[in-house]
Scaffold this motif. Structure first.
Motif, mmCIF file in Angstrom:
data_model
loop_
_atom_site.group_PDB
_atom_site.id
_atom_site.type_symbol
_atom_site.label_atom_id
_atom_site.label_comp_id
_atom_site.label_asym_id
_atom_site.label_seq_id
_atom_site.Cartn_x
_atom_site.Cartn_y
_atom_site.Cartn_z
ATOM 1 N N ALA A 63 0.645 -1.342 0.108
ATOM 2 C CA ALA A 63 -0.098 -0.098 -0.086
ATOM 3 C C ALA A 63 0.804 1.335 0.075
ATOM 4 N N VAL A 64 2.243 1.126 0.112
ATOM 5 C CA VAL A 64 3.096 2.168 0.244
ATOM 6 C C VAL A 64 3.313 2.377 -0.902
ATOM 7 N N GLU A 65 3.424 3.658 -1.606
ATOM 8 C CA GLU A 65 3.867 3.765 -3.077
ATOM 9 C C GLU A 65 5.341 4.675 -3.114
ATOM 10 N N ALA A 66 5.573 5.264 -1.956
ATOM 11 C CA ALA A 66 6.651 6.310 -1.758
ATOM 12 C C ALA A 66 6.900 6.236 -0.259
ATOM 13 N N ILE A 67 8.087 6.769 -0.151
ATOM 14 C CA ILE A 67 8.555 6.912 1.236
ATOM 15 C C ILE A 67 9.326 8.405 1.763
ATOM 16 N N VAL A 68 8.808 8.951 2.625
ATOM 17 C CA VAL A 68 9.693 10.137 3.185
ATOM 18 C C VAL A 68 10.593 9.677 4.505
ATOM 19 N N LEU A 69 11.732 10.319 4.399
ATOM 20 C CA LEU A 69 12.691 9.969 5.653
ATOM 21 C C LEU A 69 12.805 11.225 6.548
ATOM 22 N N ALA A 70 12.465 11.065 7.460
ATOM 23 C CA ALA A 70 12.680 12.279 8.599
ATOM 24 C C ALA A 70 13.610 11.449 9.756
ATOM 25 N N THR A 71 14.693 11.051 9.320
ATOM 26 C CA THR A 71 15.363 10.179 10.398
ATOM 27 C C THR A 71 16.889 10.810 10.559
ATOM 28 N N PRO A 72 17.721 10.273 11.590
ATOM 29 C CA PRO A 72 18.881 10.944 11.677
ATOM 30 C C PRO A 72 19.997 10.982 10.545
ATOM 31 N N HIS A 73 20.518 11.945 10.461
ATOM 32 C CA HIS A 73 21.262 12.388 9.088
ATOM 33 C C HIS A 73 22.040 11.005 8.717
ATOM 34 N N LEU A 74 22.805 10.421 9.554
ATOM 35 C CA LEU A 74 23.699 9.398 9.310
ATOM 36 C C LEU A 74 23.221 8.059 8.844
ATOM 37 N N ASP A 75 21.672 8.263 8.840
ATOM 38 C CA ASP A 75 21.155 6.823 8.612
ATOM 39 C C ASP A 75 20.518 6.988 7.082
ATOM 40 N N HIS A 76 20.613 8.273 6.460
ATOM 41 C CA HIS A 76 20.080 8.544 5.117
ATOM 42 C C HIS A 76 20.355 7.699 4.001
ATOM 43 N N VAL A 77 21.794 7.597 3.908
ATOM 44 C CA VAL A 77 22.310 6.992 2.497
ATOM 45 C C VAL A 77 22.013 5.656 2.737
ATOM 46 N N ASP A 78 22.097 4.852 3.651
ATOM 47 C CA ASP A 78 21.590 3.497 3.644
ATOM 48 C C ASP A 78 20.238 3.323 3.437
ATOM 49 N N GLN A 79 19.554 4.106 4.018
ATOM 50 C CA GLN A 79 18.091 3.960 3.824
ATOM 51 C C GLN A 79 17.551 4.132 2.392
ATOM 52 N N VAL A 80 18.241 5.324 2.020
ATOM 53 C CA VAL A 80 18.057 5.649 0.441
ATOM 54 C C VAL A 80 18.340 4.295 -0.581
ATOM 55 N N GLU A 81 19.486 3.728 -0.268
ATOM 56 C CA GLU A 81 19.977 2.622 -0.928
ATOM 57 C C GLU A 81 18.774 1.500 -0.914
ATOM 58 N N MET A 82 18.157 1.156 0.537
ATOM 59 C CA MET A 82 17.163 0.010 0.550
ATOM 60 C C MET A 82 15.989 0.385 -0.405
ATOM 61 N N ILE A 83 15.624 1.682 -0.266
ATOM 62 C CA ILE A 83 14.389 1.904 -0.785
ATOM 63 C C ILE A 83 14.439 2.133 -2.411
ATOM 64 N N ALA A 84 15.418 2.514 -2.971
ATOM 65 C CA ALA A 84 15.808 2.580 -4.067
ATOM 66 C C ALA A 84 15.993 1.022 -4.591
ATOM 67 N N ALA A 85 16.408 0.276 -3.979
ATOM 68 C CA ALA A 85 16.406 -1.306 -4.445
ATOM 69 C C ALA A 85 15.059 -1.803 -4.520
ATOM 70 N N ALA A 86 14.164 -1.318 -3.867
ATOM 71 C CA ALA A 86 12.692 -1.790 -4.015
ATOM 72 C C ALA A 86 11.910 -0.888 -5.111
ATOM 73 N N GLY A 87 12.614 0.163 -5.677
ATOM 74 C CA GLY A 87 12.044 0.801 -6.742
ATOM 75 C C GLY A 87 11.071 1.641 -6.212
ATOM 76 N N LYS A 88 11.009 2.407 -5.178
ATOM 77 C CA LYS A 88 10.246 3.210 -4.607
ATOM 78 C C LYS A 88 10.464 4.494 -4.552
ATOM 79 N N PRO A 89 9.614 5.692 -4.917
ATOM 80 C CA PRO A 89 10.509 6.997 -5.055
ATOM 81 C C PRO A 89 10.710 7.511 -3.237
ATOM 82 N N VAL A 90 11.702 8.258 -3.046
ATOM 83 C CA VAL A 90 12.061 8.589 -1.495
ATOM 84 C C VAL A 90 12.211 10.239 -1.514
#
Length: 335
Positions: A63-90
């Protein structure tokens, strides 16, 4: 309507939700995840958000078509890579990353996946900044001499000493990651690449002991100069002033609602009574909502998100140089 999830439901994550929930026709939040679930349960229930266990569960939710990250700064890059691997906009809150190398890695992951990638520099979207952008590009200010910008807040006075925003590894160079990075993005948008920076960042007042007073000198590739202030222990305020050979234009007030323009007198004699300043007030604009709706439009096949990938990377490179300059007390050249 884009069905999005919010990851990180602290104070700013909740601000993101409030800006669009039951207000926007382009995006809504249907799910979320956060580190301390108990602190967000009431807010999530009130706003119709299903709380999931973690980012992996959010990514897996159909049901989730896109993801918005409001997380600690040092988490962003790994999280973007995870989301990109799933093909969802971020959509990533600023700062996108803390080093140029990590920003390049996250952007590359998004580009390989072909997803929409956005960063939360919402002040770009305010009409006052749009008017300033138009005046500069039309040449009405003449030759640009200097830009001075400041962004101030009381937030540092109330941060918990053990919170991640008080951690110098997560938030180096005082207010640069929360405040100053917006000013850097504005300069990149209006004037192009930044060549070198010098920075001083000190602690003066906040109880956590974090740096709260940060000033930066910048030299742009175009030859113009700039300066910025990021203060986290004083009255909230905003100023973005551009000085040109034909006049000065300024965006001001905490909500960016005031735009002022004053032209240069046509002669020495006339300078004794300079032209009157023109002021325009644009009240009631939610630039956070405008940025999220731009992301939603891009993610659903509309106009591309207006902050280009190369601008995202350059903004992080400038931030990295500022952090280095704060620690060395000298000018640092940006690669």
């Amino acid at each position: 309507m884009l069905n999005a999830a919010i990851v990180g439901l602290g104070g700013w994550g909740q601000t993101l939700v409030r800006s669009v929930q039951d207000k926007s026709e382009l995006i809504r939040f249907v799910a979320g995840a956060t580190r301390t679930r108990s602190k967000a349960e009431e807010f999530a229930t009130t706003n119709g958000i299903r709380l999931l266990d973690d980012l992996a569960a959010v990514i897996a939710d159909p049901a989730v078509e896109a993801i918005v990250l409001a997380t600690p700064h040092l988490d962003h890059v790994d999280q973007v890579e995870m989301i990109a691997a799933a093909g969802k906009p971020v959509y990533v809150e600023k700062p996108f990353a803390l080093t140029q190398e990590s920003a390049e890695r996250a952007v590359a992951a998004a580009e390989r996946a072909g997803i929409t990638l956005a960063v939360g520099h919402n002040r770009r979207f305010h009409p006052s900044m749009g008017r300033l952008r138009s005046m500069i590009r039309e040449g009405r200010l003449g030759k640009i001499l200097h830009c001075h910008a400041s962004l101030t807040t009381t937030s540092g006075l109330f941060l918990a000493p053990d919170g991640w925003r008080s951690d110098p590894h997560q938030s180096p160079a005082g207010g640069m990651t929360g405040l100053g990075i917006h000013l850097v993005d504005g300069m990149i948008d209006l004037f192009g690449k930044i060549e070198s920076v010098a920075c001083q960042s000190v602690h003066r007042a906040v109880p956590s002991g974090a740096e709260d007073t940060t000033s930066v000198l910048l030299r742009l590739t175009s030859g113009q100069t700039a300066s910025l202030l990021a203060l986290t222990a004083t009255t909230p305020g905003y100023e973005f002033s551009v000085y040109g050979s034909q006049g000065m234009a300024q965006v001001s007030s905490p909500t960016l609602e005031t735009f002022t323009w004053q032209g240069v007198a046509p002669s020495v004699a006339a300078a004794r009574t300079p032209p009157p300043a023109e002021t325009e007030v644009t009240a009631g604009v939610d630039s956070v909502r405008l940025a999220l709706e731009a992301f939603a439009g891009a993610a659903t096949g509309g106009a591309p998100f207006p902050i280009r990938h190369d601008e995202i990377i350059h903004g992080v490179a400038v931030l990295e140089a500022i952090i280095k300059a704060a620690n060395t007390g000298r000018f640092v050249t940006i690669a």
